[in-house]
Design a protein around this motif. Sequence first.
Motif, PDB file in Angstrom:
ATOM      1  N   MET A 125      20.062  -5.494  60.113  1.00  0.00           N
ATOM      2  CA  MET A 125      21.202  -6.186  60.979  1.00  0.00           C
ATOM      3  C   MET A 125      20.991  -5.994  62.423  1.00  0.00           C
ATOM      4  N   PRO A 126      21.441  -6.700  63.077  1.00  0.00           N
ATOM      5  CA  PRO A 126      21.311  -6.494  64.520  1.00  0.00           C
ATOM      6  C   PRO A 126      22.129  -5.212  64.896  1.00  0.00           C
ATOM      7  N   CYS A 127      21.477  -4.338  65.854  1.00  0.00           N
ATOM      8  CA  CYS A 127      22.110  -3.335  66.269  1.00  0.00           C
ATOM      9  C   CYS A 127      21.765  -3.186  68.051  1.00  0.00           C
ATOM     10  N   PRO A 128      22.736  -2.554  68.654  1.00  0.00           N
ATOM     11  CA  PRO A 128      22.146  -2.290  70.179  1.00  0.00           C
ATOM     12  C   PRO A 128      21.124  -1.153  70.297  1.00  0.00           C
ATOM     13  N   ALA A 129      19.974  -1.265  71.170  1.00  0.00           N
ATOM     14  CA  ALA A 129      18.781  -0.321  71.144  1.00  0.00           C
ATOM     15  C   ALA A 129      19.352   0.784  71.714  1.00  0.00           C
ATOM     16  N   ASP A 130      20.434   0.605  72.919  1.00  0.00           N
ATOM     17  CA  ASP A 130      20.910   1.658  73.407  1.00  0.00           C
ATOM     18  C   ASP A 130      22.547   1.743  73.276  1.00  0.00           C
ATOM     19  N   VAL A 131      23.011   2.986  73.530  1.00  0.00           N
ATOM     20  CA  VAL A 131      24.459   3.067  73.468  1.00  0.00           C
ATOM     21  C   VAL A 131      25.070   3.898  74.584  1.00  0.00           C
ATOM     22  N   CYS A 195      20.216   4.466  70.494  1.00  0.00           N
ATOM     23  CA  CYS A 195      21.229   4.602  69.417  1.00  0.00           C
ATOM     24  C   CYS A 195      20.676   5.278  68.458  1.00  0.00           C
ATOM     25  N   PRO A 196      21.533   6.072  67.862  1.00  0.00           N
ATOM     26  CA  PRO A 196      21.042   7.031  66.674  1.00  0.00           C
ATOM     27  C   PRO A 196      20.934   6.384  65.427  1.00  0.00           C
ATOM     28  N   ASP A 197      21.401   5.078  65.356  1.00  0.00           N
ATOM     29  CA  ASP A 197      21.243   4.377  64.220  1.00  0.00           C
ATOM     30  C   ASP A 197      20.167   3.582  63.782  1.00  0.00           C
ATOM     31  N   CYS A 198      19.677   2.960  64.912  1.00  0.00           N
ATOM     32  CA  CYS A 198      18.417   2.402  64.720  1.00  0.00           C
ATOM     33  C   CYS A 198      17.317   2.892  65.461  1.00  0.00           C
ATOM     34  N   ASP A 199      17.611   3.981  66.146  1.00  0.00           N
ATOM     35  CA  ASP A 199      16.516   4.857  66.809  1.00  0.00           C
ATOM     36  C   ASP A 199      15.851   3.815  67.845  1.00  0.00           C
ATOM     37  N   GLY A 200      16.549   3.100  68.539  1.00  0.00           N
ATOM     38  CA  GLY A 200      16.196   2.053  69.573  1.00  0.00           C
ATOM     39  C   GLY A 200      15.430   0.927  69.154  1.00  0.00           C
ATOM     40  N   PRO A 205      18.532  -1.204  58.711  1.00  0.00           N
ATOM     41  CA  PRO A 205      18.421  -1.738  57.177  1.00  0.00           C
ATOM     42  C   PRO A 205      19.708  -2.338  56.698  1.00  0.00           C
ATOM     43  N   CYS A 206      19.750  -3.543  55.988  1.00  0.00           N
ATOM     44  CA  CYS A 206      20.753  -4.075  55.540  1.00  0.00           C
ATOM     45  C   CYS A 206      21.297  -3.413  54.286  1.00  0.00           C
ATOM     46  N   GLU A 207      22.502  -2.985  54.246  1.00  0.00           N
ATOM     47  CA  GLU A 207      22.986  -2.318  53.282  1.00  0.00           C
ATOM     48  C   GLU A 207      23.126  -3.026  51.659  1.00  0.00           C
ATOM     49  N   GLU A 208      23.136  -4.225  51.977  1.00  0.00           N
ATOM     50  CA  GLU A 208      23.200  -5.026  50.637  1.00  0.00           C
ATOM     51  C   GLU A 208      21.834  -4.889  49.991  1.00  0.00           C
ATOM     52  N   CYS A 209      20.541  -5.221  50.660  1.00  0.00           N
ATOM     53  CA  CYS A 209      19.241  -5.411  49.824  1.00  0.00           C
ATOM     54  C   CYS A 209      18.226  -4.145  50.445  1.00  0.00           C
ATOM     55  N   LYS A 210      18.897  -3.269  51.210  1.00  0.00           N
ATOM     56  CA  LYS A 210      18.171  -2.114  51.326  1.00  0.00           C
ATOM     57  C   LYS A 210      16.961  -2.362  52.108  1.00  0.00           C
TER      58      LYS A 210
END
Length: 363
Positions: A125-131, A195-200, A205-210
Amino acid sequence: MASAVPSEDEILRAVERHVSQRGVPVDLRAPGAAKVSWQSLFEFHVHRSIERRHERQAREKGSPADIATRPTYTDLAAYPVAPPADPAKTYRTRLVREGTVDEEPCDGCVGGRTTCGTCKGRGGMPCPADVECEGCHGGVDACWECDGTGTPRTRRARAGSRPRGPDAPERVTCRRCKRRDVACPTCRGRTMTTCPDCDGTASTPCEECKGSTRTVHVPCGGAGRFTVWTEGVVAHLPDPDEVRLTGPQFAWLKTDALGAWMRAELTGVTDALPDFLEDAHRELIAGHLPARKNEVRRRMTFAYLPLARVEVRGRPDSVYYAFPAVTGIEVARRPSRERVTALVWAAAAVAALVVVVSLTVLR
């Protein structure tokens, strides 16, 4: 009435004893001393089991484990099924018609899996690289020289905005304007952090299909196929009916707890009815006795309590009810209809008098 029903003489003796408890002995068996009428209580319940047979096209995910062990038939109408043990409950026997079991592929998936609907097959899923930096909140404190823009200002213009308290964190070299000891130690003047979630990487990862891009196809349960067959169903459905002559006007008698009810249970359409039934009761239930279409079993229950209403000459304000109980004949006294009517009129007269007096006082 049957012999188990108290005689009129027994009823009158019981009422005599009840009245005499108040210190006034009476003889109710003298001609014209009392009037006895019967208002017996009666309940009749019948639970029938009606058989229904039908076929339908069945379809289940994958290969049901028990499909091979289910009973089979060739002619549903001729297949023998025992009547239910309890006609008040619903029973269903499911059968498989011989030669109809087959498999068909699922046309909505490949091998039981389909493209993930959450990430649309991307796996992430899209995620900002920086926060925004948690240290300076992305503001001017990112760098005291360039405000995080990379263009330094004069020291004179920024000298008054440098908080140098004892607890102030040490500043570091700004990555943008390269000045020393001016930048936020967390973002080093960038105003943003990775971003700590995607590490930049700008994707999580999609929670539905992992992250696998595909998920189990729900309609087929991941089997990728269905088992189909012709199912025969033999249903036994309850069909209850009742006749009751135990109106709420007798609830105060507490006959359920005190009364010695005569009871019987029958299961056959042609079984002889209980001897204790009155002719009127037999007429009431006559229309409920014939077997109904497709009836395979029934249970009939009868409950009967003789109830006598006794009016005593010289006591117009009271009516006595007598019925057989475990300890003998139970007697209960109730105000007569005339007494109740007189009390209602008296209450109305008092209310009218109060209104008249109130109006007179108010004048």
